[in-house]
Design a protein around this motif. Structure first.
Motif, PDB file in Angstrom:
ATOM      1  N   SER A  62       0.847  -1.188   0.000  1.00 44.73           N
ATOM      2  CA  SER A  62       0.000   0.000   0.000  1.00 44.73           C
ATOM      3  C   SER A  62       0.880   1.234   0.000  1.00 44.73           C
ATOM      4  N   VAL A  63       0.326   2.352  -0.438  1.00 42.95           N
ATOM      5  CA  VAL A  63       1.079   3.592  -0.623  1.00 42.95           C
ATOM      6  C   VAL A  63       0.533   4.679   0.288  1.00 42.95           C
ATOM      7  N   GLU A  64       1.430   5.369   0.972  1.00 41.96           N
ATOM      8  CA  GLU A  64       1.103   6.557   1.748  1.00 41.96           C
ATOM      9  C   GLU A  64       1.938   7.717   1.230  1.00 41.96           C
ATOM     10  N   SER A  65       1.437   8.922   1.415  1.00 48.44           N
ATOM     11  CA  SER A  65       2.161  10.116   0.983  1.00 48.44           C
ATOM     12  C   SER A  65       2.604  10.916   2.200  1.00 48.44           C
ATOM     13  N   VAL A  66       3.882  11.305   2.205  1.00 46.98           N
ATOM     14  CA  VAL A  66       4.397  12.153   3.274  1.00 46.98           C
ATOM     15  C   VAL A  66       5.659  12.857   2.799  1.00 46.98           C
ATOM     16  N   ASP A  67       5.761  14.128   3.108  1.00 48.94           N
ATOM     17  CA  ASP A  67       7.012  14.865   2.960  1.00 48.94           C
ATOM     18  C   ASP A  67       7.648  14.892   4.333  1.00 48.94           C
ATOM     19  N   MET A  68       8.697  14.131   4.498  1.00 50.38           N
ATOM     20  CA  MET A  68       9.247  13.946   5.842  1.00 50.38           C
ATOM     21  C   MET A  68       9.883  15.204   6.406  1.00 50.38           C
ATOM     22  N   THR A  69      10.101  16.213   5.574  1.00 49.67           N
ATOM     23  CA  THR A  69      10.646  17.470   6.086  1.00 49.67           C
ATOM     24  C   THR A  69       9.560  18.378   6.636  1.00 49.67           C
ATOM     25  N   VAL A  70       8.307  17.958   6.559  1.00 48.55           N
ATOM     26  CA  VAL A  70       7.175  18.750   7.053  1.00 48.55           C
ATOM     27  C   VAL A  70       6.596  18.046   8.277  1.00 48.55           C
ATOM     28  N   PRO A  71       6.851  18.541   9.488  1.00 52.10           N
ATOM     29  CA  PRO A  71       6.405  17.841  10.697  1.00 52.10           C
ATOM     30  C   PRO A  71       4.904  17.568  10.735  1.00 52.10           C
ATOM     31  N   GLU A  72       4.102  18.474  10.182  1.00 50.28           N
ATOM     32  CA  GLU A  72       2.662  18.264  10.201  1.00 50.28           C
ATOM     33  C   GLU A  72       2.268  17.039   9.371  1.00 50.28           C
ATOM     34  N   GLN A  73       2.975  16.815   8.275  1.00 50.96           N
ATOM     35  CA  GLN A  73       2.678  15.641   7.460  1.00 50.96           C
ATOM     36  C   GLN A  73       3.124  14.353   8.152  1.00 50.96           C
ATOM     37  N   VAL A  74       4.220  14.431   8.875  1.00 51.68           N
ATOM     38  CA  VAL A  74       4.676  13.264   9.635  1.00 51.68           C
ATOM     39  C   VAL A  74       3.660  12.920  10.722  1.00 51.68           C
ATOM     40  N   ALA A  75       3.149  13.943  11.412  1.00 51.95           N
ATOM     41  CA  ALA A  75       2.139  13.714  12.449  1.00 51.95           C
ATOM     42  C   ALA A  75       0.864  13.135  11.857  1.00 51.95           C
ATOM     43  N   ALA A  76       0.486  13.591  10.668  1.00 53.96           N
ATOM     44  CA  ALA A  76      -0.712  13.072  10.016  1.00 53.96           C
ATOM     45  C   ALA A  76      -0.538  11.611   9.622  1.00 53.96           C
ATOM     46  N   LEU A  77       0.660  11.254   9.158  1.00 53.53           N
ATOM     47  CA  LEU A  77       0.933   9.855   8.837  1.00 53.53           C
ATOM     48  C   LEU A  77       0.828   8.997  10.084  1.00 53.53           C
ATOM     49  N   ARG A  78       1.367   9.476  11.171  1.00 54.54           N
ATOM     50  CA  ARG A  78       1.274   8.749  12.446  1.00 54.54           C
ATOM     51  C   ARG A  78      -0.178   8.526  12.831  1.00 54.54           C
ATOM     52  N   ALA A  79      -1.025   9.517  12.641  1.00 52.41           N
ATOM     53  CA  ALA A  79      -2.442   9.376  12.975  1.00 52.41           C
ATOM     54  C   ALA A  79      -3.122   8.352  12.066  1.00 52.41           C
ATOM     55  N   ARG A  80      -2.761   8.346  10.773  1.00 49.49           N
ATOM     56  CA  ARG A  80      -3.381   7.400   9.849  1.00 49.49           C
ATOM     57  C   ARG A  80      -2.983   5.960  10.152  1.00 49.49           C
ATOM     58  N   LEU A  81      -1.807   5.780  10.727  1.00 49.19           N
ATOM     59  CA  LEU A  81      -1.311   4.432  11.011  1.00 49.19           C
ATOM     60  C   LEU A  81      -1.473   4.037  12.476  1.00 49.19           C
ATOM     61  N   ALA A  82      -2.260   4.786  13.210  1.00 49.92           N
ATOM     62  CA  ALA A  82      -2.342   4.608  14.658  1.00 49.92           C
ATOM     63  C   ALA A  82      -2.759   3.202  15.073  1.00 49.92           C
ATOM     64  N   ASP A  83      -3.546   2.517  14.237  1.00 46.88           N
ATOM     65  CA  ASP A  83      -4.017   1.181  14.609  1.00 46.88           C
ATOM     66  C   ASP A  83      -3.138   0.066  14.058  1.00 46.88           C
ATOM     67  N   ARG A  84      -1.987   0.417  13.465  1.00 49.54           N
ATOM     68  CA  ARG A  84      -1.093  -0.592  12.902  1.00 49.54           C
ATOM     69  C   ARG A  84       0.056  -0.875  13.864  1.00 49.54           C
ATOM     70  N   THR A  85       0.521  -2.113  13.852  1.00 51.43           N
ATOM     71  CA  THR A  85       1.731  -2.494  14.571  1.00 51.43           C
ATOM     72  C   THR A  85       2.780  -2.863  13.538  1.00 51.43           C
ATOM     73  N   LEU A  86       3.941  -2.235  13.637  1.00 52.87           N
ATOM     74  CA  LEU A  86       5.007  -2.438  12.655  1.00 52.87           C
ATOM     75  C   LEU A  86       6.056  -3.406  13.193  1.00 52.87           C
ATOM     76  N   ASP A  87       6.526  -4.275  12.327  1.00 49.56           N
ATOM     77  CA  ASP A  87       7.675  -5.118  12.661  1.00 49.56           C
ATOM     78  C   ASP A  87       8.972  -4.478  12.191  1.00 49.56           C
ATOM     79  N   LEU A  88       8.861  -3.580  11.214  1.00 44.50           N
ATOM     80  CA  LEU A  88      10.025  -2.856  10.717  1.00 44.50           C
ATOM     81  C   LEU A  88       9.611  -1.449  10.325  1.00 44.50           C
TER      82      LEU A  88
END
Length: 232
Positions: A57-83
């Motif tokens: 699956s594809v997500e969009s984020v500009d990692m130099t923009v903290p607000e976009q990083v925070a939004a990605l974190r919110a979208r993935l809040a229910d996921r558990t990552l192994d890596l």
């Protein structure tokens, strides 16, 4: 692989070359892969997701923009990552440090050191206790290996990334997760140039094997795609 037992990787910066190859390798090994791109332009990652929608699956984020990083974190809040693997770097030419403009210094340091660590800090809580957090470093970040000079700013940015990752690890001495600084070798990419001795296909299988070999080994490891320790 049954869905309940499939592992999940989040690859930051997976639109092309090393990042795309990393996402592809994990999908082929049966992982669920979330890859990120910057902006809305179609990329090789979109093609991979279209060809293997069950794993990618594809997500969009500009990692130099903290607000976009925070939004990605919110979208993935229910996921558990192994890596969680952060793959991102820029270089702006081989200038002696005294000739580097301030805006260039700021851009390279922000992209190569500050932003990856913001991602690690923000998304790290999603990584399972048995999981791995990795960032793409380089042997050029090694201070002791620098015997010829050159690429002053790029080297400095990777050394800064290494130091910041060391700070992250030092603040978490009891963290059971694996932390990796990964040197993929000198690879023929837009950043590595046409003279590099390695192809992406020669580098990335070793990167994945090295990540897997370090699973379950807590603490910070600075290693290359052959599984060898890189000196600080």
């Amino acid at each position: 692989m049954p869905e309940a037992t499939r592992r999940t990787a989040l690859v930051i910066g997976a639109s092309r070359t090393l990042g795309l190859a990393l996402a592809t390798a994990y999908a082929r090994r049966g992982w669920d892969v979330i890859g990120t791109v910057r902006g809305e332009q179609r990329t090789g990652l979109h093609d991979l997701a279209d060809s293997d929608p069950d794993h990618v699956s594809v997500e969009s984020v500009d990692m130099t923009v903290p607000e976009q990083v925070a939004a990605l974190r919110a979208r993935l809040a229910d996921r558990t990552l192994d890596l969680l693997f952060v793959n991102a770097a820029v270089t702006r030419g081989d200038l002696p440090i005294g000739e580097v403009p301030t805006d260039m210094f700021t851009e390279v340091m922000t992209t190569n050191a500050l932003s990856p660590m913001r991602l690690v800090e923000t998304l790290g809580p999603l990584v399972a206790p048995s999981g791995t957090i990795g960032v793409m470093s380089s042997s050029q970040g090694s201070v002791s290996l620098n015997t010829r000079g050159g690429q002053d700013l790029y080297r400095a940015s990777k050394s800064a990334l290494n130091q910041l990752m060391r700070c992250y690890a030092a603040r978490r001495p009891d963290d059971p997760r694996t932390l990796l600084l990964m040197d993929p070798g000198w690879v023929r990419t837009e950043l590595g140039g046409s003279q590099a001795p390695l192809s992406v296909d020669q580098s990335i299988p070793g990167v994945v094997d090295t990540i897997e070999a370090h699973t379950g080994r807590p603490g910070l490891h600075y290693v290359n795609y052959r599984g060898e320790t890189v000196p600080w």
